[in-house]
Every structure is written in C-alpha cells, then in structure tokens.
Scaffold this motif. Sequence first.
Motif, PDB file in Angstrom:
ATOM      1  N   SER A 214       0.682   2.222   0.960  1.00  0.00           N
ATOM      2  CA  SER A 214      -0.684   2.731   1.106  1.00  0.00           C
ATOM      3  C   SER A 214      -0.721   4.248   1.275  1.00  0.00           C
ATOM      4  O   SER A 214      -1.421   4.947   0.546  1.00  0.00           O
ATOM      5  N   ASN A 215       0.038   4.756   2.247  1.00  0.00           N
ATOM      6  CA  ASN A 215      -0.063   6.167   2.622  1.00  0.00           C
ATOM      7  C   ASN A 215       0.562   7.103   1.596  1.00  0.00           C
ATOM      8  O   ASN A 215       0.003   8.146   1.260  1.00  0.00           O
ATOM      9  N   GLN A 216       1.744   6.748   1.100  1.00  0.00           N
ATOM     10  CA  GLN A 216       2.470   7.647   0.214  1.00  0.00           C
ATOM     11  C   GLN A 216       2.204   7.377  -1.258  1.00  0.00           C
ATOM     12  O   GLN A 216       2.141   8.302  -2.064  1.00  0.00           O
ATOM     13  N   GLU A 217       2.034   6.098  -1.604  1.00  0.00           N
ATOM     14  CA  GLU A 217       1.883   5.751  -3.013  1.00  0.00           C
ATOM     15  C   GLU A 217       0.431   5.503  -3.396  1.00  0.00           C
ATOM     16  O   GLU A 217       0.118   5.322  -4.569  1.00  0.00           O
ATOM     17  N   GLY A 218      -0.483   5.463  -2.397  1.00  0.00           N
ATOM     18  CA  GLY A 218      -1.902   5.346  -2.690  1.00  0.00           C
ATOM     19  C   GLY A 218      -2.343   4.035  -3.271  1.00  0.00           C
ATOM     20  O   GLY A 218      -3.374   3.943  -3.937  1.00  0.00           O
ATOM     21  N   ARG A 219      -1.553   2.966  -3.012  1.00  0.00           N
ATOM     22  CA  ARG A 219      -1.947   1.649  -3.519  1.00  0.00           C
ATOM     23  C   ARG A 219      -2.646   0.844  -2.442  1.00  0.00           C
ATOM     24  O   ARG A 219      -2.619   1.184  -1.266  1.00  0.00           O
ATOM     25  N   THR A 220      -3.264  -0.239  -2.856  1.00  0.00           N
ATOM     26  CA  THR A 220      -4.163  -1.004  -1.999  1.00  0.00           C
ATOM     27  C   THR A 220      -3.499  -2.294  -1.548  1.00  0.00           C
ATOM     28  O   THR A 220      -2.802  -2.950  -2.331  1.00  0.00           O
ATOM     29  N   VAL A 221      -3.741  -2.667  -0.279  1.00  0.00           N
ATOM     30  CA  VAL A 221      -3.158  -3.891   0.278  1.00  0.00           C
ATOM     31  C   VAL A 221      -4.259  -4.720   0.933  1.00  0.00           C
ATOM     32  O   VAL A 221      -5.085  -4.193   1.683  1.00  0.00           O
ATOM     33  N   LEU A 222      -4.280  -6.023   0.631  1.00  0.00           N
ATOM     34  CA  LEU A 222      -5.114  -6.988   1.351  1.00  0.00           C
ATOM     35  C   LEU A 222      -4.174  -7.859   2.155  1.00  0.00           C
ATOM     36  O   LEU A 222      -3.263  -8.481   1.596  1.00  0.00           O
TER      37      LEU A 222
END
Length: 424
Positions: free
Chosen positions: A217-225
Amino acid sequence: MNQNKIILKVENLSKQYRLGLVGTGTLGDDLKRWWYRVRGKEDPFLKVGGNNDRTLEANEDYVWALRDIDFEVKTGEVVGIIGKNGAGKSTLLKILSRITLPTTGEVKTRGKIASLLEVGTGFHSELTGLENIYLNGAILGMTKAEIKAKEEEIVEFSGCKLYIDTPVKRYSSGMRVRLAFAVAAFLEPDILVIDEVLAVGDAEFQRKAIGKMQDISNQEGRTVLFVSHNMASVKTLCTRAIVLEHGRIVFSGGTDEAVSYYLKGSAEVDNIKQFDEEDYNTPNFRLKGISVANTGKKIIDPILEDEEIQIVTEIDLKSNSPERYHITYHLINELGDALFSFSSRKGGIDLNKGPNELCCTIPASFLQSGQYFLSFYLIVDQRKAEFMEKDIISFTIVDAERTIGAYMGREPGYIKPRFNWTRQ
C-alpha cells in the motif's frame, strides 16, 4: 499512480440465496423467473427474502446475504471489512473477486484483482509448489517472463524453499497459506483481496504478511481489502474500515471508530448500570449499581481523558461472617486484552455490613480515548472470588482536544502516564 483515483466502486450491491437448496431453487421458481424476464419485468423473487440473521429461524425460502451495499475505494487504500460470522463479509469478497455474481447492483474495478479467500485457493493439489506459482500467475494474467522474474522472491518469502518441488497436497495448511499469499502479493495485482486465511499462519508469518501488505500500500500504491477478526491486525494495517451486520453496511469510517463500533455490538455503553433486586442478589450481598463519570460531571456527560474519572460501586453486604470482603475490578480494552486489575483492599477499604458506596478515582490523562470494559469480582479474605461477572459495564473515553465522540487517531497504547523529567 494517482492516490485519489477510484479503483473500486460498488453500487447498490445485493446477493440473494435460496435456503436449503443448491442452485436457484425449484423448477417452478426458475420458470417464473424466465416468464417475468421474457415480459421485461423484474425478477419476482427480488421482493421477498429475509434478513441475513443466522440467529433467527428461517421463515422464508429466500434470504439476502447482502443488501444495498455501496462504497468506493481509492488507489493505495487498505480497507478493513469487519463483522460477525455470517454478516456477509466472505460473500462480498467473492463477488468482488468475480467468484459469484451479484443478484442486483454492479462492481466497477480498474486493473487486476488477486484473491486469497481460502487456504490454497486456486492451487492444484497434484502440482508442486513451483508449478502452482506459475499456474496462479497465469490465472492472474501474468506472462511466464513476469512470473519468472518474481519466482525467487516468492519462494524466499513463503519459507517453503525446501518443499517447493513437492506436490502441494503434502503441504500443511500453514504452508499453503504462506505460498498462496506470497504469490498473490508478489505478482503485483492492482487490488489484493484477503479473507481470514492469514489466521492459519504462525505468528512470524503473520508479522511478515502484515509488513508486506503495508509495503504494497505505502510504497507500491496498490489497494488491499482485508477481512479479519483480529482487531489488532485491522488497526495496524487498515486506513479505514467498513462494518457489516446482517448483510448491510452499518458503519464506514476511520479504523478506530469502526473497531469500537463493531466490538460494542448491542451492548449498552451508557456509563451506568443500575441492577434490579433480582440481579446479582445472593444471601451474602446485593450489587445495586456501578457508574463511571468524570469527577463533578453528570453520568450523561462524555467522559474526557484529561479529567479525573470516578468509578462508583453501590453494594450491600449481608454476611455476618467474620471474613473480610472487598471488590476487585479488571479493566479490559476493546480488543479483549486485560490491562490491569485494581481493588478496594489495596486502597485500604473492606466492605462493611450493610450499604456501601465505594468510589475509585483514576487520575486525569491516565487512560487513552477508547472503549473499555470492567469485570467485577467480590473477593473473600483475599483467597477466593465468591462472585464474578465479566464485562459487567462498559464505558467510552473521548479525547477532549478533538471533537467529542469522534476519533481522529491517537497515540499508541491504552494508558498515557506522566513521568518526571529532569535536566542533569
């Protein structure tokens, strides 16, 4: 990547199931649906169906596992989805992962979704761990070259290097989760959907997995549910959370507020309990009431963390025994962890025969904002508990420096002692 870009949008999502049967139901129901569809009319069964409350006896043939779900997720967010068993969390994730279709509504997404919903999801038990890495990568839309570039990292992170050429059917459930998570995390999906499966892994792997999700999330900017019953993990990982109850969204907001809302459940949080004559009434004592409030404030006022807090206990002692009685409380945080115990005996007070009204004062700025529970114990001669009642009362402390009743984030921990500092 634009962090404010909406990557997932759920609109008017509902899912209906027929109880007791596999499929849509009877042939008659299917024919009725077909006839309504031919005439351009709405599915007649959308107007029926009970609420998703597993504690009730079914009185209809259909039930709404999810009803009228609406939310948006932006790129880079880590969104927790919490709720009791049967609230609809897994059904929601299966729809988002396109494993099942919604009855009404739609899901709009941008990019690839990787799902980790059950132990070994998408694995072929006869294939080796390495072969399953390539199989899962292909399912996620990755090319062989892309998978090959990540192969070493996946194997190393999973901790299954010794068994990577062994068929997955010989893996333990923990090993399967390790490998499945590593594949889902390292093959760079735009949205990573994770159900409770991380609970199968050991403590070391759970720490690694949470650290990796934070990096995603923080470094790669991807989304997690992220769905979990471990509220500590939800608070550590998620930027916000959604609470599901009986298939509906009942709360959506900051993680701290969502966890407090979920853990509160249907319990009263009114800072006072007055007990009827038949409640907590034994031959030796009667507990009449417990209240929590700031010193000099009304019970109905919000409890502020920067002011003294008083816990008042009203109890009648009936016993003629020469044994000495005192009361002890255990303070429990909203995650169910015992913080500490405190007793009237340590304050130099035993109960007298007849009415007793004892007041315990907690110093100002000692407890952080949040929800707390008290467990009550009546102790005889410091050797046995004659009576105990867990979570007999709950109360909520708010931060006076912020908006009353709103949690805008806080310092870590549950107590905030003030130590003496000197210059040497």
